[in-house]
Motif scaffolding. Structure first.
Motif, short mmCIF file in Angstrom:
data_model
loop_
_atom_site.label_atom_id
_atom_site.label_comp_id
_atom_site.label_asym_id
_atom_site.label_seq_id
_atom_site.Cartn_x
_atom_site.Cartn_y
_atom_site.Cartn_z
N GLN A 25 10.00 6.11 -21.07
CA GLN A 25 9.83 7.48 -21.10
C GLN A 25 9.27 8.01 -22.15
N ASN B 42 3.76 1.52 -1.50
CA ASN B 42 4.48 1.58 -2.54
C ASN B 42 3.68 1.55 -4.02
N SER B 43 2.41 1.33 -3.87
CA SER B 43 1.62 1.22 -5.27
C SER B 43 0.01 1.59 -5.20
N GLN B 44 -0.56 1.39 -6.14
CA GLN B 44 -1.98 1.45 -6.04
C GLN B 44 -2.75 0.06 -6.04
N HIS C 243 -5.15 4.55 -16.82
CA HIS C 243 -5.48 5.49 -15.92
C HIS C 243 -4.62 6.11 -15.36
N GLU C 244 -3.31 5.49 -15.38
CA GLU C 244 -2.12 6.27 -14.98
C GLU C 244 -1.46 7.23 -16.09
N LYS C 245 -1.81 6.72 -17.47
CA LYS C 245 -1.20 7.15 -18.61
C LYS C 245 0.22 7.01 -18.75
N LYS C 246 0.51 5.90 -18.41
CA LYS C 246 2.07 5.25 -18.58
C LYS C 246 2.24 4.26 -19.24
N LEU D 47 9.31 1.32 -16.57
CA LEU D 47 8.67 2.62 -17.07
C LEU D 47 9.07 3.21 -18.40
N LYS E 215 0.81 -1.09 -0.09
CA LYS E 215 -0.16 0.19 -0.01
C LYS E 215 1.02 1.39 0.08
N LYS F 235 4.16 12.58 -25.13
CA LYS F 235 2.75 12.65 -25.47
C LYS F 235 2.60 11.91 -26.56
#
Lengths: 215, 215
Positions: free
Chosen positions: A143, A69-71, A131-134, A141, A67, A146
DNA sequence: TGTCTTCTTCTATGCTTTTTCAAATGCATC
DNA sequence: GATGCATTTGAAAAAGCATAGAAGAAGACA
């Protein structure tokens, strides 16, 4: 959609795995808290189902770590039945708590309820968390700028479909864009260097396509 | 923040009302399903706690109506204990389900969770105590202005998610704010000087994100 | 009420990153 | 091997952000 199931009773893990797999989830299992954390660190987990009493690190501690460290959603499983325990579980950040013995169907329903707000798209080793837009490659991740992200998203919503430059321009830049369609090439190129060169294939004279399988 | 409590046992309504009022909630009560619906129609309810067995219209029906017509959270209360009933409750759209008899404290905790009122949120070395409306860095109180605090709170409720300026404006300033979205920049800047520059990352052209892990 | 302080908003400037475009090179297909 | 399209490269243009600072609004306190 990966679900982590951690319990020291192999029988329990087996039953739950079967239920979740049957529903199409990607299931990962652990037999103790340490293992659960290791899996959590190396994979993107949507939901963690943790037994309270586990060797090495108990479920509550694992829950707290997750919790912080993350969703990731957490559901605690336990044989305990005291009010205090339930309060403790909910305070540790757990999203839900179920007492053993329980009906696997109920667990499945509650689990689904916890997960239904996180959309993700997976293609090959690329994962897009809308939902993270990642976007991630191998849990790392990416890089992306847009435009690169928008391009990748559009491609992955149309996996296996050959998309013309015009179509890409229309959906990524918008209908009213009047630049050179060849600008797409440049962005495809840069996207390829980031996600891997073999994922978006060129169809000469037609367009580009995000290939579902390598060939 | 209004909470609706509907049960045909006056004693139950009384006890729950007391608990929720003590926590600062605005409580509305109903003794049957029809009354519950009337209240729902005339007031903005955040959470509805509904007894399953109620005169006139039962809790499940009230729940379905509420879920079809709003974003209000629903928690079903019941003396029933069958697996089937629990499945039925969850299928009716209820967000949670508690069997009678239960500890009011647990109900309160679960209710708070549904309303997104967790007591504390931790991210990196930042800790936000929601009921105190204070934030700490390394156990040290941060001197945040209201907007800074609200911003940080919203970010931490969405750790790891890239949030656009518009989204930030909507939730921190409110939907009806019509100022310049670039005002956000200024507040982010000042927030960064207080909590540390590397915690909120800029995603050019997209928005800002509270990063869970440093990179 | 008036003054002082603090907080918020907005504007202007310079800087960085991203995007675009054009020209050169490379590659597939007929 | 000629042709047309794709890739690569690099440099100019555009866009977006950080920063600073001034003006305005809100609130505290006498």
């Amino acid at each position: 959609m990966a679900v982590l199931i951690a319990d020291d009773e192999p029988q329990m893990v087996k039953i739950l795995s079967a239920y979740f797999k049957k529903e199409g989830f990607n299931v990962l299992t652990a037999n103790d808290g340490q293992e659960a954390l290791d899996i959590f660190e190396s994979t993107k987990i949507e939901l963690a189902i943790l037994d309270w009493m586990m060797p090495k690190i108990d479920g509550i501690e694992v829950c707290k770590y997750i919790k912080d460290n993350s969703q990731t959603k957490v559901l605690i499983l336990t044989a305990k039945g005291q009010t205090e325990d339930e309060i403790k579980a909910l305070h540790s950040g757990a999203d839900d708590y179920i007492k053993k013995p329980f009906d696997p169907q109920i667990l499945l329903l509650r689990a689904k309820k916890l997960m239904n707000n996180s959309e993700e798209i997976k293609v090959r080793d690329i994962r897009i968390m809308e939902h993270e837009k990642k976007a991630y490659k191998h849990e790392e991740l990416l890089q992306l700028t847009k435009i690169e992200y928008d391009l990748l998203l559009f491609f992955s919503r149309n996996k296996g479909v050959i998309l013309s430059r015009d179509r890409l321009v229309d959906s990524v830049w918008g209908m009213d864009y009047d630049g050179d369609p060849r600008t797409v090439d440049t962005h495809i190129r840069r996207l390829r260097t980031k996600i891997g060169t073999d994922i978006i294939k060129t169809y000469r004279g037609v367009g580009y396509c995000l290939e579902v399988k390598e060939d």
